[in-house]
Design a protein around this motif. Structure first.
Motif, PDB file in Angstrom:
ATOM      1  N   ALA A 221       0.814  -1.218   0.000  1.00  0.00           N
ATOM      2  CA  ALA A 221       0.000   0.000   0.000  1.00  0.00           C
ATOM      3  C   ALA A 221       0.846   1.265   0.000  1.00  0.00           C
ATOM      4  O   ALA A 221       0.468   2.266  -0.613  1.00  0.00           O
ATOM      5  CB  ALA A 221      -0.934   0.003   1.211  1.00  0.00           C
ATOM      6  N   VAL A 222       1.972   1.243   0.693  1.00  0.00           N
ATOM      7  CA  VAL A 222       2.756   2.469   0.861  1.00  0.00           C
ATOM      8  C   VAL A 222       4.243   2.130   0.821  1.00  0.00           C
ATOM      9  O   VAL A 222       4.661   1.100   1.364  1.00  0.00           O
ATOM     10  CB  VAL A 222       2.389   3.161   2.197  1.00  0.00           C
ATOM     11  N   PRO A 223       5.064   2.961   0.178  1.00  0.00           N
ATOM     12  CA  PRO A 223       6.515   2.725   0.218  1.00  0.00           C
ATOM     13  C   PRO A 223       7.059   3.044   1.611  1.00  0.00           C
ATOM     14  O   PRO A 223       6.942   4.177   2.084  1.00  0.00           O
ATOM     15  CB  PRO A 223       7.069   3.687  -0.838  1.00  0.00           C
ATOM     16  N   LEU A 224       7.607   2.042   2.266  1.00  0.00           N
ATOM     17  CA  LEU A 224       8.127   2.223   3.622  1.00  0.00           C
ATOM     18  C   LEU A 224       9.530   2.822   3.576  1.00  0.00           C
ATOM     19  O   LEU A 224      10.354   2.432   2.750  1.00  0.00           O
ATOM     20  CB  LEU A 224       8.161   0.892   4.367  1.00  0.00           C
ATOM     21  N   ASP A 225       9.782   3.750   4.479  1.00  0.00           N
ATOM     22  CA  ASP A 225      11.103   4.377   4.549  1.00  0.00           C
ATOM     23  C   ASP A 225      12.057   3.605   5.441  1.00  0.00           C
ATOM     24  O   ASP A 225      13.263   3.898   5.459  1.00  0.00           O
ATOM     25  CB  ASP A 225      10.967   5.812   5.059  1.00  0.00           C
ATOM     26  N   GLY A 226      11.544   2.638   6.190  1.00  0.00           N
ATOM     27  CA  GLY A 226      12.431   1.843   7.026  1.00  0.00           C
ATOM     28  C   GLY A 226      11.674   0.889   7.919  1.00  0.00           C
ATOM     29  O   GLY A 226      10.497   1.097   8.222  1.00  0.00           O
ATOM     30  N   GLY A 227      12.358  -0.167   8.319  1.00  0.00           N
ATOM     31  CA  GLY A 227      11.806  -1.133   9.251  1.00  0.00           C
ATOM     32  C   GLY A 227      12.648  -1.172  10.518  1.00  0.00           C
ATOM     33  O   GLY A 227      13.882  -1.185  10.455  1.00  0.00           O
ATOM     34  N   ILE A 228      11.982  -1.169  11.663  1.00  0.00           N
ATOM     35  CA  ILE A 228      12.643  -1.265  12.963  1.00  0.00           C
ATOM     36  C   ILE A 228      12.279  -2.621  13.548  1.00  0.00           C
ATOM     37  O   ILE A 228      11.100  -2.940  13.691  1.00  0.00           O
ATOM     38  CB  ILE A 228      12.190  -0.130  13.898  1.00  0.00           C
ATOM     39  N   VAL A 229      13.275  -3.429  13.872  1.00  0.00           N
ATOM     40  CA  VAL A 229      13.042  -4.805  14.312  1.00  0.00           C
ATOM     41  C   VAL A 229      13.296  -4.910  15.816  1.00  0.00           C
ATOM     42  O   VAL A 229      14.341  -4.494  16.303  1.00  0.00           O
ATOM     43  CB  VAL A 229      13.950  -5.784  13.546  1.00  0.00           C
ATOM     44  N   VAL A 230      12.308  -5.467  16.526  1.00  0.00           N
ATOM     45  CA  VAL A 230      12.404  -5.619  17.983  1.00  0.00           C
ATOM     46  C   VAL A 230      12.587  -7.094  18.318  1.00  0.00           C
ATOM     47  O   VAL A 230      11.871  -7.952  17.791  1.00  0.00           O
ATOM     48  CB  VAL A 230      11.138  -5.077  18.679  1.00  0.00           C
ATOM     49  N   THR A 231      13.536  -7.368  19.206  1.00  0.00           N
ATOM     50  CA  THR A 231      13.769  -8.738  19.661  1.00  0.00           C
ATOM     51  C   THR A 231      14.083  -8.728  21.145  1.00  0.00           C
ATOM     52  O   THR A 231      14.289  -7.666  21.747  1.00  0.00           O
ATOM     53  CB  THR A 231      14.933  -9.385  18.889  1.00  0.00           C
ATOM     54  N   THR A 232      14.076  -9.894  21.746  1.00  0.00           N
ATOM     55  CA  THR A 232      14.625 -10.068  23.084  1.00  0.00           C
ATOM     56  C   THR A 232      15.940 -10.840  22.935  1.00  0.00           C
ATOM     57  O   THR A 232      16.232 -11.360  21.857  1.00  0.00           O
ATOM     58  CB  THR A 232      13.629 -10.819  23.992  1.00  0.00           C
ATOM     59  N   PRO A 233      16.740 -10.946  23.996  1.00  0.00           N
ATOM     60  CA  PRO A 233      18.091 -11.488  23.804  1.00  0.00           C
ATOM     61  C   PRO A 233      18.171 -12.970  23.469  1.00  0.00           C
ATOM     62  O   PRO A 233      19.142 -13.399  22.840  1.00  0.00           O
ATOM     63  CB  PRO A 233      18.765 -11.220  25.163  1.00  0.00           C
ATOM     64  N   GLN A 234      17.170 -13.771  23.890  1.00  0.00           N
ATOM     65  CA  GLN A 234      17.350 -15.221  23.788  1.00  0.00           C
ATOM     66  C   GLN A 234      17.281 -15.730  22.355  1.00  0.00           C
ATOM     67  O   GLN A 234      16.670 -15.109  21.487  1.00  0.00           O
ATOM     68  CB  GLN A 234      16.332 -15.970  24.661  1.00  0.00           C
ATOM     69  N   ALA A 235      17.907 -16.867  22.128  1.00  0.00           N
ATOM     70  CA  ALA A 235      18.033 -17.430  20.785  1.00  0.00           C
ATOM     71  C   ALA A 235      16.681 -17.726  20.153  1.00  0.00           C
ATOM     72  O   ALA A 235      16.516 -17.587  18.937  1.00  0.00           O
ATOM     73  CB  ALA A 235      18.874 -18.710  20.841  1.00  0.00           C
ATOM     74  N   ALA A 236      15.682 -18.115  20.950  1.00  0.00           N
ATOM     75  CA  ALA A 236      14.364 -18.433  20.398  1.00  0.00           C
ATOM     76  C   ALA A 236      13.753 -17.221  19.716  1.00  0.00           C
ATOM     77  O   ALA A 236      13.059 -17.352  18.699  1.00  0.00           O
ATOM     78  CB  ALA A 236      13.437 -18.932  21.508  1.00  0.00           C
ATOM     79  N   SER A 237      13.980 -16.036  20.260  1.00  0.00           N
ATOM     80  CA  SER A 237      13.443 -14.812  19.657  1.00  0.00           C
ATOM     81  C   SER A 237      14.289 -14.363  18.470  1.00  0.00           C
ATOM     82  O   SER A 237      13.771 -14.056  17.403  1.00  0.00           O
ATOM     83  CB  SER A 237      13.383 -13.702  20.707  1.00  0.00           C
ATOM     84  N   VAL A 238      15.617 -14.346  18.661  1.00  0.00           N
ATOM     85  CA  VAL A 238      16.501 -13.866  17.596  1.00  0.00           C
ATOM     86  C   VAL A 238      16.362 -14.719  16.345  1.00  0.00           C
ATOM     87  O   VAL A 238      16.355 -14.209  15.220  1.00  0.00           O
ATOM     88  CB  VAL A 238      17.960 -13.854  18.093  1.00  0.00           C
ATOM     89  N   GLY A 239      16.212 -16.033  16.529  1.00  0.00           N
ATOM     90  CA  GLY A 239      16.076 -16.920  15.373  1.00  0.00           C
ATOM     91  C   GLY A 239      14.860 -16.594  14.537  1.00  0.00           C
ATOM     92  O   GLY A 239      14.906 -16.618  13.298  1.00  0.00           O
ATOM     93  N   VAL A 240      13.739 -16.261  15.194  1.00  0.00           N
ATOM     94  CA  VAL A 240      12.519 -15.933  14.453  1.00  0.00           C
ATOM     95  C   VAL A 240      12.598 -14.526  13.872  1.00  0.00           C
ATOM     96  O   VAL A 240      12.067 -14.252  12.797  1.00  0.00           O
ATOM     97  CB  VAL A 240      11.284 -16.077  15.373  1.00  0.00           C
ATOM     98  N   VAL A 241      13.294 -13.637  14.570  1.00  0.00           N
ATOM     99  CA  VAL A 241      13.452 -12.270  14.088  1.00  0.00           C
ATOM    100  C   VAL A 241      14.148 -12.243  12.728  1.00  0.00           C
ATOM    101  O   VAL A 241      13.891 -11.362  11.902  1.00  0.00           O
ATOM    102  CB  VAL A 241      14.229 -11.439  15.140  1.00  0.00           C
ATOM    103  N   ARG A 242      15.019 -13.207  12.483  1.00  0.00           N
ATOM    104  CA  ARG A 242      15.699 -13.258  11.178  1.00  0.00           C
ATOM    105  C   ARG A 242      14.684 -13.328  10.033  1.00  0.00           C
ATOM    106  O   ARG A 242      14.923 -12.810   8.943  1.00  0.00           O
ATOM    107  CB  ARG A 242      16.639 -14.458  11.115  1.00  0.00           C
ATOM    108  N   LYS A 243      13.557 -13.973  10.294  1.00  0.00           N
ATOM    109  CA  LYS A 243      12.520 -14.053   9.254  1.00  0.00           C
ATOM    110  C   LYS A 243      11.921 -12.675   8.989  1.00  0.00           C
ATOM    111  O   LYS A 243      11.623 -12.334   7.845  1.00  0.00           O
ATOM    112  CB  LYS A 243      11.433 -15.039   9.676  1.00  0.00           C
ATOM    113  N   GLY A 244      11.730 -11.894  10.049  1.00  0.00           N
ATOM    114  CA  GLY A 244      11.236 -10.538   9.860  1.00  0.00           C
ATOM    115  C   GLY A 244      12.211  -9.679   9.086  1.00  0.00           C
ATOM    116  O   GLY A 244      11.823  -8.879   8.227  1.00  0.00           O
ATOM    117  N   ILE A 245      13.501  -9.840   9.378  1.00  0.00           N
ATOM    118  CA  ILE A 245      14.527  -9.105   8.644  1.00  0.00           C
ATOM    119  C   ILE A 245      14.514  -9.513   7.174  1.00  0.00           C
ATOM    120  O   ILE A 245      14.574  -8.670   6.272  1.00  0.00           O
ATOM    121  CB  ILE A 245      15.902  -9.357   9.278  1.00  0.00           C
ATOM    122  N   ALA A 246      14.416 -10.825   6.933  1.00  0.00           N
ATOM    123  CA  ALA A 246      14.397 -11.321   5.553  1.00  0.00           C
ATOM    124  C   ALA A 246      13.182 -10.803   4.804  1.00  0.00           C
ATOM    125  O   ALA A 246      13.252 -10.513   3.603  1.00  0.00           O
ATOM    126  CB  ALA A 246      14.409 -12.852   5.552  1.00  0.00           C
TER     127      ALA A 246
END
Length: 345
Positions: free
Chosen positions: A229-254
């Motif tokens: 719908a709209v050209p985004l100027d940027g994405g801000i990714v939020v995670t917690t420190p543990q591996a279970a969160s960081v591993g899934v966050v990679r999908k959001g980054i991708a």
């Protein structure tokens, strides 16, 4: 001449119609330097032929003008045009009138405090004298009305546009303003898409420096609808420190990389807890967000400790940045807001 020198030079090549460059959009996939020969691979997800041609020509001209480069090859990987492979899913992107920057706050996983971060960042940017809006795109679980302490419904302007309620100086829109308490949203994807489009196009946002968009967890209908719908100027990714969160966050980054949205950086929430005696207790481990940012070559925006005041502020509708601006938690959000402003302006 190194690959990093070439990448730095390519930052002067703008994406057609935007002020952002092809490097920040994530189009530069590979750079190979062999003496005075340079080979650059660009990956464009849009099948827009004219945009691809212009990017390739500008990149080629730039590389050939660099001292020490005798031969330059620019390889462009691009989907087939609409006539050959179906309609362009990005063809209907339109900027929101009056809004300078649209920034999405996302996480690959639920429960990392993304909405809490979005609310406090919006208030922090407002305290930094910016004009800010906050759009709640979590259609199934809207929490912005509660966290911002706003219950009123939007009104209609003379142009029959929705006038967003204002909380703590921030313009707000959420499906939660249009529903009765505890009323569930049981919708399929097309309804989600239509609602998000309307929140962008029929809301009278006015003049804003930043429109923050609080996305639901994951990489589903809401995320895709917003990007289309709209050209985004940027994405801000939020995670917690543990591996279970960081591993899934990679999908959001991708996901952001796949739709050519530049990533502003990673925020690590719930980084640690400071006991009354001053002992630092790392409940969820430590450093996962910073390490992932370094691994992916992204900006690490900062860490937010666990403070009871953050949770209490969200429950009362008075974010800690507003209710206790001198508290260490509020200062953490303000520092991250400053980092975001420097990154996108």
């Amino acid at each position: 001449m190194s690959a990093e020198d070439i990448r730095a030079a390519l930052r002067s090549v703008k994406y057609p119609g935007y002020s952002r460059d092809i490097v920040s959009f994530g189009l530069v996939q590979d750079i190979r330097v062999d003496g005075d020969r340079v080979h650059v691979v660009l990956h464009l997800n849009s099948p827009n032929v004219e945009a691809g041609r212009k990017i390739r020509e500008d990149s080629q001209a730039l590389l050939e003008s660099l001292p020490g480069v005798r031969e330059a090859v620019v390889e462009l990987i691009q989907p087939a045009a609409a006539g050959a492979g179906g309609p362009d899913p990005w063809a209907h992107q339109t900027r929101v009138p009056g809004v300078r920057r649209v920034l999405a706050v996302a996480s690959g996983k639920g429960g990392v405090g993304k909405s809490t971060v979005a609310v406090n960042l919006a208030c922090a940017l407002q305290r930094l004298q910016a004009r800010v809006g906050l759009l709640d795109c979590d259609i199934y679980g809207p929490s912005i009305p509660l966290m911002m302490g706003v219950r009123q419904r939007p009104t209609l302007s003379a142009r029959e546009m929705l006038v967003p309620p204002v909380g703590h100086g921030v313009k707000l829109m959420s499906i939660g303003f249009l529903l009765d308490d505890d009323q569930p949203v049981i919708w399929r994807g097309p309804m989600i898409q239509k609602t998000i489009q309307q929140f962008l196009t029929v809301v009278e946002w006015g003049e804003l420096d930043y429109l923050l968009v609080d996305l639901p967890p994951g990489t589903g209908d809401a995320q895709l609808s917003l990007c289309q719908a709209v050209p985004l100027d940027g994405g801000i990714v939020v995670t917690t420190p543990q591996a279970a969160s960081v591993g899934v966050v990679r999908k959001g980054i991708a996901m952001f990389q796949k739709v050519n949205v530049p990533i502003v950086g990673i925020i690590e929430n719930m980084s640690f807890f400071e006991a009354p005696g001053g002992q630092r207790i790392e409940i969820f481990g430590h450093g996962g967000g910073r390490a992932e940012a370094a691994r992916q070559g992204l900006r690490f925006l900062g860490e937010i400790p666990i403070y009871q005041e953050i949770r209490e502020g969200g429950d009362r509708g008075l974010p800690v940045v507003v209710g206790a601006p001198d508290h260490p938690a509020a200062r953490a959000f303000l520092e991250i807001a400053e980092a975001i402003r420097r990154a996108v302006d």
